[in-house]
Design a protein around this motif. Sequence first.
Motif, PDB file in Angstrom:
ATOM      1  N   SER A 141     -30.573  -1.253 -23.270  1.00 33.61           N
ATOM      2  CA  SER A 141     -29.373  -0.491 -22.967  1.00 33.61           C
ATOM      3  C   SER A 141     -28.221  -1.426 -22.611  1.00 33.61           C
ATOM      4  CB  SER A 141     -29.639   0.486 -21.831  1.00 33.61           C
ATOM      5  OG  SER A 141     -29.923  -0.243 -20.665  1.00 33.61           O
ATOM      6  N   TYR A 142     -27.031  -0.980 -22.881  1.00 34.67           N
ATOM      7  CA  TYR A 142     -25.827  -1.752 -22.590  1.00 34.67           C
ATOM      8  C   TYR A 142     -24.700  -0.759 -22.455  1.00 34.67           C
ATOM      9  CZ  TYR A 142     -25.231  -0.650 -27.468  1.00 34.67           C
ATOM     10  OH  TYR A 142     -25.131   0.043 -28.645  1.00 34.67           O
ATOM     11  N   ARG A 143     -23.592  -1.224 -21.940  1.00 36.72           N
ATOM     12  CA  ARG A 143     -22.425  -0.348 -21.859  1.00 36.72           C
ATOM     13  C   ARG A 143     -21.174  -1.159 -22.162  1.00 36.72           C
ATOM     14  NH1 ARG A 143     -22.916   2.390 -16.046  1.00 36.72           N
ATOM     15  NH2 ARG A 143     -23.576   0.276 -15.522  1.00 36.72           N
ATOM     16  N   ILE A 144     -20.089  -0.464 -22.249  1.00 35.52           N
ATOM     17  CA  ILE A 144     -18.795  -1.156 -22.290  1.00 35.52           C
ATOM     18  C   ILE A 144     -18.127  -0.855 -20.964  1.00 35.52           C
ATOM     19  CG2 ILE A 144     -16.526  -1.232 -23.327  1.00 35.52           C
ATOM     20  CD1 ILE A 144     -17.687  -1.615 -25.796  1.00 35.52           C
ATOM     21  N   HIS A 145     -18.034  -1.860 -20.146  1.00 32.79           N
ATOM     22  CA  HIS A 145     -17.354  -1.669 -18.873  1.00 32.79           C
ATOM     23  C   HIS A 145     -15.850  -1.729 -19.089  1.00 32.79           C
ATOM     24  CE1 HIS A 145     -20.917  -2.338 -16.135  1.00 32.79           C
ATOM     25  NE2 HIS A 145     -21.408  -2.632 -17.331  1.00 32.79           N
ATOM     26  N   MET A 174     -24.108  -5.003 -30.161  1.00 33.49           N
ATOM     27  CA  MET A 174     -24.630  -3.656 -29.918  1.00 33.49           C
ATOM     28  C   MET A 174     -25.763  -3.332 -30.883  1.00 33.49           C
ATOM     29  SD  MET A 174     -21.241  -1.379 -29.424  1.00 33.49           S
ATOM     30  CE  MET A 174     -20.054  -1.782 -28.163  1.00 33.49           C
ATOM     31  N   ASP A 234     -24.586  -5.102 -17.556  1.00 32.88           N
ATOM     32  CA  ASP A 234     -25.024  -4.688 -18.893  1.00 32.88           C
ATOM     33  C   ASP A 234     -23.855  -4.498 -19.844  1.00 32.88           C
ATOM     34  OD1 ASP A 234     -23.919  -2.438 -17.789  1.00 32.88           O
ATOM     35  OD2 ASP A 234     -25.529  -1.081 -18.404  1.00 32.88           O
ATOM     36  N   ASP A 235     -22.731  -5.161 -19.546  1.00 36.65           N
ATOM     37  CA  ASP A 235     -21.623  -5.052 -20.503  1.00 36.65           C
ATOM     38  C   ASP A 235     -21.973  -5.805 -21.776  1.00 36.65           C
ATOM     39  OD1 ASP A 235     -18.674  -4.419 -21.058  1.00 36.65           O
ATOM     40  OD2 ASP A 235     -18.865  -6.548 -21.564  1.00 36.65           O
ATOM     41  N   ILE A 236     -21.581  -5.225 -22.888  1.00 34.06           N
ATOM     42  CA  ILE A 236     -22.004  -5.779 -24.170  1.00 34.06           C
ATOM     43  C   ILE A 236     -21.446  -7.192 -24.391  1.00 34.06           C
ATOM     44  CG2 ILE A 236     -20.097  -4.762 -25.516  1.00 34.06           C
ATOM     45  CD1 ILE A 236     -23.779  -5.047 -26.613  1.00 34.06           C
TER      46      ILE A 236
END
Lengths: 520, 355
Positions: free
Chosen positions: A79-83, A70, B290-292
Amino acid sequence: MSQTYIGRLVGKSVGELYFRSFYDTPLSIGGIAMAVDEQTGRKFLLRITDVSYGHESAEANWAEKAAGRMMEEDIHGRSYRIHDPDRRLYKLAKCSPLGYVYNNQFHRPRSIPTHFSQVTLPDPQTMEFLKEYSGDLIVGDLRCGESVMDIPLGIDGRSLAQHLGIFATTGMGKSNLMKVLASAIMESGRYGLLIFDPHGEYHDGGKGGENKGLVDHPAASTRLFSYSRRKLKGEHGNLSIPVNEIEIEDIEQIFSFTQAQREALWAVRIKYNKEWLRKLCHLDIETLTEELTAGSSTFQESTLGVLKRRAQRIEDFKSVNFDSTLSTKGDIVGKLQNGYTVLVDTANLSGAEETMMTSILTRAVLNSYRWKYQTEGDFDNLAPCLIMLEEAQRVLAASAGDSNVFHQVVREGRKFKVGMGVITQQPKLLSEELLSQLNSIFILGLADERDRSVIRFSAKQDISALGTEIQTLAAGEALLTSPTVPFALPLKIYLYEQYLNRYTGEDKPGGRDKIADDFF
Amino acid sequence: MPSATGEHNRLERKAADQIADRLNCLFGGGQDNLPAIPSDNSIGSPHLVDSLDDAPPRIINSNGSKVIVYAIDGGSTVLARGGNIEVIAWRAGMVKFRDCKRLSESCPSPRVLAYNRLAVKDQIEELLIDSPAQYIASQPPAKLVDELRWLAEWRLIDGVIHSAEAGSLVLIDGSLRCNPAFDMKFQRGILAWAAEHEIHIAAITKQSSLSLSQNLPIDLKSDGGEVVADRFPKWYRQLNRPLPASSGWLGNIFLAGLHPDADKPYRVDINRHDETNTEKIFSMIATVSDDIEFCGYPYPLAAAHRLARIDNLFRQELIGVIGQALDRKNFAPHIWEYLVGDIHEKLNADMVQEK
Ligand SMILES: Nc1ncnc2c1ncn2[C@@H]1O[C@H](COP(=O)(O)OP(=O)(O)OP(=O)(O)O)[C@@H](O)[C@H]1O
Ligand SMILES: [Mg+2]
């Protein structure tokens, strides 16, 4: 799924339970959760003592690695997310079981709920059982972490003579609690309350004008009597003690004497009886020496010189007079015994004078109650009395011995219906023995570990797991321990200014929040 | 027997008993060795561009729209093998996501089959009795478990598209190509129906074996052949030339960098019936990539993989449960140990046969 569902139990023993919660459930230390044992219907109450992070990845250091990625993405502005956070992330709450509620009765925990019992927020209905322990002097509402439930709690007035402690770091709400407690006592009309107010904050709220004082309470006009040597808002009496009511013990609170000085003092006391202080002031040294010489024993002029100077200082005190008809002492004691609240404002007195006045009045109260206990039949009708002492460590510190009248009240007062209310920022300065005499203790935020640990020993409930909570308490948040409550009760003390609104109908006391999903 | 890893990772005692009975039965039969049966797996090459120069990168604009994404993957393993006897397990699972949140998932306990490889033809007929796809190969399959898993996956895809909301994306692990052993109508029907009902289907290959002009696998280079990251943080290139309608390749074939920090591009096949929506579909795929932890790979597929796989731990559990059932049926324990032990060695040799 109901809004109050917050997790499932995962372990571990009767003394220490853990539950998994959702990654976004707001959990806070001191929060109360409830685990429902479906087999027995018992509702276990758990106090959250710690909250930690959890994740489901089998990979070692997964969280650290993810955080590293991150940070890298952040630096590059990507940009990134936590799915799937519900599945991958969670919180683990460590709790100490308080006990369980069954048929509206509270029981101590001796077993654990079944594996994976559902954990919810406690519902008000379950917590109703606490009303049985609420006492008649209500000072706040049940607090669950940072939120509040509509369950008013306080202490039992019958325990006032068994002493009370209010401990908090500065600014954490001692004075506010004092005002709320005084209000409850005034409203009840069953107990006497003597408040010494060295900061001049209780009568009218003190400087600044934003705070309200006891005089603003609607019951004040009939139940509050204030005494001072300065001008206060509204009606009040003049604090006045005739010089002949001052005793050696009282001045011992403010001066320390050598053995020789003490002997001389007693000689003066015996020789002149109640007039001793006046004589010491006004006779010259030679006369004094002459009159006090008995047989071979005599006193040095320098010794008597010191005593004389000190006596003169006392005579100069604002509240000391020479007219024995002007004493407020008897007045004050009488009011207390009839269940009134007496406020002694010492704000414009020197530290020495204030201490001496406190000592004189405390002794007067104790002696009067004791005397009635020993002699008269009307003792039973006397209202129990609580003497509240701000900055109590000044006269009750362990380092200063334990012979003064304040210690006497702590030791013997309960027999004579006289209780001591010890307010201090530094309980660590008090002796363990004294602390153990305090029946009810309000613990507000305490920053110092030594202060916390000393209370841990003296509290009537096991609060050893609550160190972090005590450390993180916000102003007005308290824990109440006493032998009559089932566990250290988390309270949110009403804010006095809001508490008063109950009489004007503007607001309910305590400004309590509705139970929302940010309940913890 | 409860499992530490979830409700779907268990085998009912009844099912284990059936397998045990079946094994007892099988061992009453012949012990001859089975010759390897070749199956015609070829559907020809997909006719790709000669080099990446002929496949210009296009930018993916992921708009972060809250699409519903289904991801489907299968899991299979060989539990035991010895002589002609094989015990296999397989299943397919699905997860449904919207906006990073898992809305639902479904994954059955695996089906387990013990069979004699000599009698595989009867076996497959029996297994496919209610199958929507007809087995057309002249030879029985060399790896029955692969076919059964494939079938389970596509039957699940079929089910999912019929319950999916219009506009959803269905992600499949692997590629979009016909299985030559089965009648093509089955897969084509699914893909045509989906496109017609605005259900977008794409398949993503974890590791591609395709190459351009006999060079290295297409997905090996991290930037897809040139440094595009600056101009195109997310991109795709179409690798196939126009395919004839009759082709066994059911999707257009792409290489795609789905996140600027992806460690490699992935081969993505998109339903040919849906090619007008290519741009939009890539945008949807990138949105869930786009999962980290899985930058550049669609997270739902990673989740589906974890859900459906039969990992070594679970495999051991299955072996144990069947072993107990065999005990109850007085099956000579050393034979089961032999069957399982044999497979242990094989597994160690060619890595765990977990897909
Ligand atoms: N029950 C309460 N609810 C909300 N706020 C409170 C409460 N009690 C105290 N506070 C806030 O904290 C401030 C300080 O409270 P208070 O004067 O009672 O603290 P204290 O412990 O007596 O401090 P000091 O050591 O300076 O005497 C108050 O002015 C008020 O803003
Ligand atoms: Mg204060």
